[in-house]
Design a protein around this motif. Sequence first.
Motif, PDB file in Angstrom:
ATOM      1  N   ARG A  47       0.813  -1.214   0.000  1.00 19.77           N
ATOM      2  CA  ARG A  47       0.000   0.000   0.000  1.00 19.77           C
ATOM      3  C   ARG A  47       0.849   1.268   0.000  1.00 19.77           C
ATOM      4  NH1 ARG A  47      -3.278  -2.714   4.653  1.00 19.77           N
ATOM      5  NH2 ARG A  47      -4.846  -3.884   3.465  1.00 19.77           N
ATOM      6  N   TYR A  48       0.388   2.228  -0.745  1.00 18.39           N
ATOM      7  CA  TYR A  48       0.874   3.603  -0.670  1.00 18.39           C
ATOM      8  C   TYR A  48      -0.211   4.356   0.080  1.00 18.39           C
ATOM      9  CZ  TYR A  48       2.297   8.253  -2.442  1.00 18.39           C
ATOM     10  OH  TYR A  48       2.684   9.563  -2.573  1.00 18.39           O
ATOM     11  N   LEU A  49       0.115   4.885   1.261  1.00 22.23           N
ATOM     12  CA  LEU A  49      -0.875   5.467   2.154  1.00 22.23           C
ATOM     13  C   LEU A  49      -0.930   6.984   2.024  1.00 22.23           C
ATOM     14  CD1 LEU A  49       0.072   3.318   5.285  1.00 22.23           C
ATOM     15  CD2 LEU A  49      -1.883   2.950   3.750  1.00 22.23           C
ATOM     16  N   SER A  50      -2.050   7.572   2.399  1.00 20.58           N
ATOM     17  CA  SER A  50      -2.198   9.018   2.302  1.00 20.58           C
ATOM     18  C   SER A  50      -1.256   9.741   3.262  1.00 20.58           C
ATOM     19  CB  SER A  50      -3.646   9.423   2.589  1.00 20.58           C
ATOM     20  OG  SER A  50      -4.019   9.058   3.901  1.00 20.58           O
ATOM     21  N   SER A  51      -0.759   9.037   4.282  1.00 23.74           N
ATOM     22  CA  SER A  51       0.190   9.640   5.218  1.00 23.74           C
ATOM     23  C   SER A  51       1.619   9.623   4.687  1.00 23.74           C
ATOM     24  CB  SER A  51       0.143   8.897   6.562  1.00 23.74           C
ATOM     25  OG  SER A  51       0.419   7.514   6.383  1.00 23.74           O
ATOM     26  N   ASP A  52       1.847   8.939   3.571  1.00 23.83           N
ATOM     27  CA  ASP A  52       3.187   8.885   2.986  1.00 23.83           C
ATOM     28  C   ASP A  52       3.499  10.180   2.241  1.00 23.83           C
ATOM     29  OD1 ASP A  52       3.663   6.265   3.840  1.00 23.83           O
ATOM     30  OD2 ASP A  52       2.758   5.405   2.032  1.00 23.83           O
ATOM     31  N   PRO A  53       4.635  10.823   2.526  1.00 22.90           N
ATOM     32  CA  PRO A  53       5.023  12.004   1.745  1.00 22.90           C
ATOM     33  C   PRO A  53       5.217  11.646   0.272  1.00 22.90           C
ATOM     34  CG  PRO A  53       6.330  11.827   3.758  1.00 22.90           C
ATOM     35  CD  PRO A  53       5.575  10.532   3.622  1.00 22.90           C
ATOM     36  N   MET A  54       5.191  12.660  -0.573  1.00 21.54           N
ATOM     37  CA  MET A  54       5.309  12.417  -2.009  1.00 21.54           C
ATOM     38  C   MET A  54       6.661  11.831  -2.394  1.00 21.54           C
ATOM     39  SD  MET A  54       3.241  15.582  -3.794  1.00 21.54           S
ATOM     40  CE  MET A  54       4.181  16.880  -3.010  1.00 21.54           C
ATOM     41  N   ASN A  55       7.690  12.080  -1.569  1.00 21.75           N
ATOM     42  CA  ASN A  55       9.024  11.569  -1.910  1.00 21.75           C
ATOM     43  C   ASN A  55       9.324  10.242  -1.217  1.00 21.75           C
ATOM     44  OD1 ASN A  55       9.194  12.673   0.656  1.00 21.75           O
ATOM     45  ND2 ASN A  55      11.298  13.419   0.388  1.00 21.75           N
ATOM     46  N   THR A  56       8.258   9.481  -0.910  1.00 22.18           N
ATOM     47  CA  THR A  56       8.433   8.174  -0.287  1.00 22.18           C
ATOM     48  C   THR A  56       8.953   7.161  -1.297  1.00 22.18           C
ATOM     49  OG1 THR A  56       6.671   8.573   1.315  1.00 22.18           O
ATOM     50  CG2 THR A  56       7.262   6.290   0.918  1.00 22.18           C
ATOM     51  N   ALA A  57       9.962   6.426  -0.902  1.00 17.68           N
ATOM     52  CA  ALA A  57      10.522   5.336  -1.705  1.00 17.68           C
ATOM     53  C   ALA A  57      10.634   4.101  -0.815  1.00 17.68           C
ATOM     54  CB  ALA A  57      11.879   5.736  -2.271  1.00 17.68           C
ATOM     55  N   ALA A  75       5.769   2.622  -9.002  1.00 10.97           N
ATOM     56  CA  ALA A  75       4.612   1.992  -8.384  1.00 10.97           C
ATOM     57  C   ALA A  75       5.048   1.176  -7.173  1.00 10.97           C
ATOM     58  CB  ALA A  75       3.917   1.083  -9.396  1.00 10.97           C
ATOM     59  N   THR A  76       4.118   0.896  -6.288  1.00 11.53           N
ATOM     60  CA  THR A  76       4.413   0.025  -5.141  1.00 11.53           C
ATOM     61  C   THR A  76       4.218  -1.421  -5.585  1.00 11.53           C
ATOM     62  OG1 THR A  76       2.144   0.333  -4.336  1.00 11.53           O
ATOM     63  CG2 THR A  76       3.838   1.738  -3.387  1.00 11.53           C
ATOM     64  N   PHE A  77       5.025  -1.797  -6.526  1.00  2.00           N
ATOM     65  CA  PHE A  77       4.984  -3.117  -7.180  1.00  2.00           C
ATOM     66  C   PHE A  77       6.408  -3.484  -7.548  1.00  2.00           C
ATOM     67  CE2 PHE A  77       4.820  -5.845 -10.905  1.00  2.00           C
ATOM     68  CZ  PHE A  77       3.790  -6.729 -10.621  1.00  2.00           C
ATOM     69  N   PHE A  78       6.773  -4.748  -7.323  1.00  2.00           N
ATOM     70  CA  PHE A  78       8.147  -5.167  -7.593  1.00  2.00           C
ATOM     71  C   PHE A  78       8.146  -6.621  -8.053  1.00  2.00           C
ATOM     72  CE2 PHE A  78      12.331  -6.855  -6.410  1.00  2.00           C
ATOM     73  CZ  PHE A  78      13.182  -5.858  -6.873  1.00  2.00           C
ATOM     74  N   ILE A 546      -7.934  -5.391  -0.955  1.00  2.00           N
ATOM     75  CA  ILE A 546      -7.797  -6.046   0.344  1.00  2.00           C
ATOM     76  C   ILE A 546      -6.351  -6.032   0.825  1.00  2.00           C
ATOM     77  CG2 ILE A 546      -8.143  -8.229   1.586  1.00  2.00           C
ATOM     78  CD1 ILE A 546     -10.366  -8.851  -0.502  1.00  2.00           C
ATOM     79  N   VAL A 547      -5.400  -6.276  -0.069  1.00  5.43           N
ATOM     80  CA  VAL A 547      -3.971  -6.239   0.232  1.00  5.43           C
ATOM     81  C   VAL A 547      -3.258  -5.579  -0.943  1.00  5.43           C
ATOM     82  CG1 VAL A 547      -3.963  -8.321   1.694  1.00  5.43           C
ATOM     83  CG2 VAL A 547      -3.636  -8.550  -0.778  1.00  5.43           C
ATOM     84  N   GLY A 548      -1.978  -5.304  -0.763  1.00  8.28           N
ATOM     85  CA  GLY A 548      -1.161  -4.846  -1.881  1.00  8.28           C
ATOM     86  C   GLY A 548      -1.444  -3.430  -2.334  1.00  8.28           C
ATOM     87  N   ASP A 549      -1.083  -3.150  -3.607  1.00  8.67           N
ATOM     88  CA  ASP A 549      -1.207  -1.791  -4.131  1.00  8.67           C
ATOM     89  C   ASP A 549      -2.673  -1.419  -4.360  1.00  8.67           C
ATOM     90  OD1 ASP A 549      -1.939  -3.019  -6.554  1.00  8.67           O
ATOM     91  OD2 ASP A 549       0.086  -2.910  -7.380  1.00  8.67           O
ATOM     92  N   PHE A 577      -0.878   4.860  -6.563  1.00  9.15           N
ATOM     93  CA  PHE A 577      -2.118   5.516  -6.164  1.00  9.15           C
ATOM     94  C   PHE A 577      -2.425   5.110  -4.734  1.00  9.15           C
ATOM     95  CE2 PHE A 577      -6.789   5.802  -6.042  1.00  9.15           C
ATOM     96  CZ  PHE A 577      -7.002   7.043  -6.620  1.00  9.15           C
ATOM     97  N   HIS A 578      -2.854   6.051  -3.913  1.00  8.61           N
ATOM     98  CA  HIS A 578      -3.196   5.720  -2.529  1.00  8.61           C
ATOM     99  C   HIS A 578      -4.304   4.681  -2.493  1.00  8.61           C
ATOM    100  CE1 HIS A 578      -1.640   9.903  -1.105  1.00  8.61           C
ATOM    101  NE2 HIS A 578      -0.671   9.029  -1.288  1.00  8.61           N
ATOM    102  N   THR A 579      -4.231   3.773  -1.535  1.00  8.81           N
ATOM    103  CA  THR A 579      -5.204   2.702  -1.446  1.00  8.81           C
ATOM    104  C   THR A 579      -6.630   3.233  -1.405  1.00  8.81           C
ATOM    105  OG1 THR A 579      -6.014   0.875  -0.087  1.00  8.81           O
ATOM    106  CG2 THR A 579      -4.839   2.636   1.070  1.00  8.81           C
ATOM    107  N   PHE A 580      -7.505   2.596  -2.163  1.00 10.36           N
ATOM    108  CA  PHE A 580      -8.921   2.956  -2.170  1.00 10.36           C
ATOM    109  C   PHE A 580      -9.541   2.829  -0.780  1.00 10.36           C
ATOM    110  CE2 PHE A 580      -8.818   1.752  -6.793  1.00 10.36           C
ATOM    111  CZ  PHE A 580      -9.271   2.964  -7.287  1.00 10.36           C
TER     112      PHE A 580
END
Length: 622
Positions: A47-57, A75-78, A546-549, A577-580
């Motif tokens: 997940r990429y969360l709304s609390s994560d700053p834009m420069n999160t890696a 993307a938060t995918f690897f 439910i899980v993941g990106d 994209f921030h998690t739905f």
Amino acid sequence: MKTKVFFIIPAMMMVMAAQAFAQQTEKLSRGLVAVRENPSAVTLSWRYLSSDPMNTAFNIYRNGKKIGTTKSDNATFFRDDYKGNDAVTYTVEKLIGKKATGEKCSYTLPANAPTGYIDIPLDMPEGGVTPAGDNYTYTANDASIGDVDGDGDYEIILKWEPTNAHDNSHDGYTGDVIFDCYRLSGERLWRINLGRNIRAGAHYTQFMVYDLDGDGKAEVVMRTSDGTVDGKGKVIGNADADYREKGIKHEGKRTPTHQGRILTGKEYLTVFNGMTGEAMHTVPYIPERGDPQGWGDPRANRSDRFLACVASLDGKRTSVVMCRGYYTRTVLAAFDWDGKELKKRWVFDSNNPGCEGYAGQGNHNLRVGDVDGDGCDEIIYGSCAFDHDGTGLYTLNMGHGDAMHLTQFSKDMKGMQVWNCHENRRDGSTFRDARTGKIIFQVKDKSDVGRCMAADIDPTNEGVEMWSIASGGIRNIKGEVINPQPKRLSINMAVWWDGDLLRELLDRTTVSKYDWTTGECKPLQTFEGTQSNNWTKANPCLQGDIVGDWREEVLMRTKDNTHLRLYVSTIPTDYRFHTFLEDPVYRISIATQNVAYNQPTQPGFYFGPDLKKGIFRGWKFK
């Protein structure tokens, strides 16, 4: 390739509805998941969360060894080129810029993991025999999710349905309805048996799973009766009570008429502890049954039509709303749970003076969202809507329907809209403003329009597309037909699956992709060895993020009902994209998905390829 990233300015603008600033929210973990893509590769997403700053890696580790980094424009995918079959532990470490924050999360891919899904073994209940001598077994049916232990990860609450479950229109005994709670590992936390005085079928048992008191742990709320056994083995009410009809005498012989129906007896509303299944508080069920004839017929075909939802009725905490009736009399009752007591907030009854216009307007499902921008949720109840205070918002007099979709259909449309189909052999399908009920366009039809769908599947037209079994093809937000005869276009469910901003369609066990150049819907992935639920509704146990990106997962049962499979997309995506799950409308659409005729998830804001065009309400495309 550089990932296309959606940023939020400020971050909390991810949640488009006004109430998001005050409304109780879940504390989500990173939601890391790893699945085998093929014998030579494993894919990870988180997940990429709304609390994560834009420069999160993020740094990626396999068994403690760093194997890669996803930058702030990734993307938060690897994808890991790992060929081994031994168990392997992956760790994701959060970075701000290039600096480690100390935040890490891990996931262990088991040895000999299957391809494309998480395998969840089940403990199938034993079957039984009805008083009429008929045998039944069990199938894994609808499911919901909730963080029952407060660790930020979801558990699965699964309904076991007996094979002799009945629609309200049919007589006959049914087996007991059973609920289990499972971790994704397959560990069963508890089992609840609703007992013989709760009939089995799609319209009888709507279960709400949500954190209602704000303690970070989800509760489970359901209608119960005498003989219900909670997760601790404690019986609610009178264990010996049996309210099932034995049949009536007709011309001197006992016939199956009314047999198995429950026309009298006590009904309760119970809140269960999500971690233990223990019944914490039980109150009389509202709305009460009374005389079934008062709902439209003497055999409970109308009085036992139930719906339910959760909603933020004060803009802060979440309430549970239990509903009865939609063909004729309609009653909604809202309750608050403070951790100790269920307290009634309000009751709406179409029998009350001035409320008569709301009778007979309900669907086999409902939708929830802040449609008027006051910071509190409204309930879209088919052809009518209710305000957060339990008063009627509007009614259209278009009657009952089977399917309904609530979202913002275009980035340029104000607020949210509703696409609804009707069974009155008159009004066909309608597209309306969710706040006022004003009809934007209508496709009239003299048939029973039993299905409709809304999904953004064509990037050449603005906004979300709509269709129904009698809409004359696919229509855009202006009501124009853009494809009069689409090929193999399903109408049941939808899912964000392949990584672009369009939505894919889910029907039975297949995800399909609409090809707007040929007008044909083509299979993209089939979940082999699984089976869908609820006959022609052909829905999975659950579908959602439910899980993941940011993309969605599909929870299916195996054909032999011994396992659940949580399918995770292994297709790369170019978007972060921030998690739905942080959008209240979307999260509640997961909670209400099990209600009667299941409907797909939908957010309270527009999501689709039109977002590529610059800045949209705080979203910046980079």
